[in-house]
Design a protein around this motif. Structure first.
Motif, PDB file in Angstrom:
ATOM      1  N   UNK A 151      10.648  -2.991  -3.443  1.00 20.32           N
ATOM      2  CA  UNK A 151       9.244  -3.636  -3.816  1.00 20.32           C
ATOM      3  C   UNK A 151       9.200  -4.423  -5.167  1.00 20.32           C
ATOM      4  N   UNK A 152       9.643  -3.243  -6.170  1.00 28.59           N
ATOM      5  CA  UNK A 152       9.710  -3.626  -7.536  1.00 28.59           C
ATOM      6  C   UNK A 152      10.552  -5.118  -7.512  1.00 28.59           C
ATOM      7  N   UNK A 203       0.411  -8.642  -5.644  1.00 28.34           N
ATOM      8  CA  UNK A 203       0.246  -7.215  -5.657  1.00 28.34           C
ATOM      9  C   UNK A 203      -0.868  -6.755  -6.643  1.00 28.34           C
ATOM     10  N   UNK A 204      -1.226  -7.241  -7.532  1.00 24.90           N
ATOM     11  CA  UNK A 204      -2.320  -6.888  -8.478  1.00 24.90           C
ATOM     12  C   UNK A 204      -3.716  -6.917  -7.791  1.00 24.90           C
ATOM     13  N   UNK A 262      10.626   5.952  -0.194  1.00 24.22           N
ATOM     14  CA  UNK A 262      11.642   6.621  -1.141  1.00 24.22           C
ATOM     15  C   UNK A 262      12.215   5.697  -2.025  1.00 24.22           C
ATOM     16  N   UNK A 263      13.195   6.071  -3.118  1.00 26.63           N
ATOM     17  CA  UNK A 263      13.547   5.370  -4.079  1.00 26.63           C
ATOM     18  C   UNK A 263      14.113   3.910  -3.854  1.00 26.63           C
ATOM     19  N   UNK A 297       0.863  -1.219   0.059  1.00 27.69           N
ATOM     20  CA  UNK A 297       0.237  -0.003  -0.154  1.00 27.69           C
ATOM     21  C   UNK A 297       0.880   1.170   0.083  1.00 27.69           C
ATOM     22  N   UNK A 298       1.868   1.239   0.700  1.00 21.83           N
ATOM     23  CA  UNK A 298       2.884   2.475   0.908  1.00 21.83           C
ATOM     24  C   UNK A 298       3.756   2.683  -0.710  1.00 21.83           C
ATOM     25  N   UNK A 299       3.916   1.590  -1.281  1.00 20.15           N
ATOM     26  CA  UNK A 299       4.155   1.598  -2.547  1.00 20.15           C
ATOM     27  C   UNK A 299       3.301   2.123  -3.462  1.00 20.15           C
ATOM     28  N   UNK A 300       2.100   1.584  -3.403  1.00 19.48           N
ATOM     29  CA  UNK A 300       1.027   2.148  -4.261  1.00 19.48           C
ATOM     30  C   UNK A 300       0.583   3.551  -4.206  1.00 19.48           C
TER      31      UNK A 300
END
Length: 324
Positions: free
Chosen positions: A22-23, A36-37, A15-16, A7-10
């Motif tokens: 996450x990626x 993730x989807x 940060x980078x 959720x933080x990523x979405x």
């Protein structure tokens, strides 16, 4: 990976370096991609549901009755759009899931455990040497339009030249290495504070996540060091033989801090190294360790070359480094 992290990523609140972690996790398996989807779809629908709750149907209907026909039409379209968005999103996720399931991306991991070095040949003929406790992740779409892999740990690459298909190494720090055909070494252990890229032959370019313009270009016998904490890059002239010697069974140290020396010994011998005092953690070690050397040999080397006293506990598999 926790749902809260995704959720933080979405919501783009990390940060980078966090985003890259996450990626990398998402790309690690088809199961991770599916999870993730699912989380992303649920989050988007929940966001829309929150917006719907803020709409007062009675006020909207009164406004609809009291407005002139032109305004009524505009309001109707606005209300209709609010109703249609969840339906369209549901249709989109169903359709995209169907596409993904029909041809999901598959990933293959190649790993070298502690005390091990491994050689892998990729589909295009590129040869990868993995150092101890290292891993690369390769998509089944590798060598289609580009050649992209993810690296965790240290590897030496002998890349087959192809000017139409760049070879890209992604690291968890966000730094990416891009080449067409060359030989180079990348060291990117999560336990170490730096990411190091050393060029032996050819040319490599270093990029950030966006991959728009290179941060810098290396020449042979240069090493780029990226500090994870300071987010800074530096370049130095080096002896590439010392840095890449691990793939031929040797560790060559040149004024190497004791903490870094200890990490190399841990990976190569599968032991735990404890430095008993912070007072000599910055001790610089110079010397050569052969793959055939035993832990007892290393203890002797340290005793002869320094004021350090070492002992090994077979029960706990621990090497203790102390002062004399």
């Amino acid at each position: 990976m926790k749902e809260s992290d995704l959720i933080q990523f979405i919501t783009k609140k990390g940060n980078s370096e966090f985003d890259q972690e996450v990626i990398s996790w998402i790309n690690a398996s088809s199961e991770n991609q599916a999870f993730f989807s699912k989380i992303k779809a649920e989050h988007l629908l929940a966001t829309i549901d929150d917006n719907l709750e803020n709409i007062n149907p009675e006020k909207q209907f009164d406004a609809f009755l009291n407005k002139k026909s032109k305004n009524n039409r505009r309001l109707f379209l606005r209300i209709a759009s609010v109703i249609m968005i969840p339906l369209l999103l549901t249709t989109y996720f169903f359709y995209s899931d169907s596409l993904d399931n029909s041809n999901p991306t598959q990933f293959t991991s190649y790993a070298a455990s502690a005390k091990e070095q491994k050689q892998i040949t990729l589909a295009d003929g590129t040869i990868v040497w993995l150092n101890a406790e290292s891993k690369i992740v390769v998509s089944d779409k590798y060598n289609n339009t580009e050649r992209r892999i993810s690296l965790y740990g240290e590897a030496f690459f002998d890349v087959v030249k192809n000017k139409n298909k760049p070879f890209i190494v992604e690291t968890a720090s966000g730094i990416k290495v891009k080449v067409l055909g060359t030989t180079f070494n990348v060291k990117s252990y999560s336990s170490e504070k730096n990411v190091e890229t050393t060029l032996v032959t050819g040319k490599v370019e270093l990029y950030d996540q966006k991959e728009i313009t290179p941060l810098l270009t290396l020449r042979p016998k240069q090493k780029a060091t990226f500090s994870k904490k300071e987010k800074q890059l530096s370049v130095a002239e080096v002896s590439t033989e010392n840095i890449t010697s691990w793939k031929s069974g040797k560790l060559i140290f040149d004024k190497t801090p004791l903490a870094e020396f200890a990490l190399n010994i841990e990976r190569w011998y599968g032991v735990k190294v404890i430095i008993a005092s912070n007072s000599f953690k910055d001790y610089a070690f110079s010397g050569e360790i052969d793959r055939n050397n035993t832990i007892e040999d290393i203890i002797k080397i340290l005793k002869v070359s320094s004021n350090l006293n070492c002992s090994f506990n077979n029960t706990t598999n621990t090497l203790l480094i102390n002062s004399k």
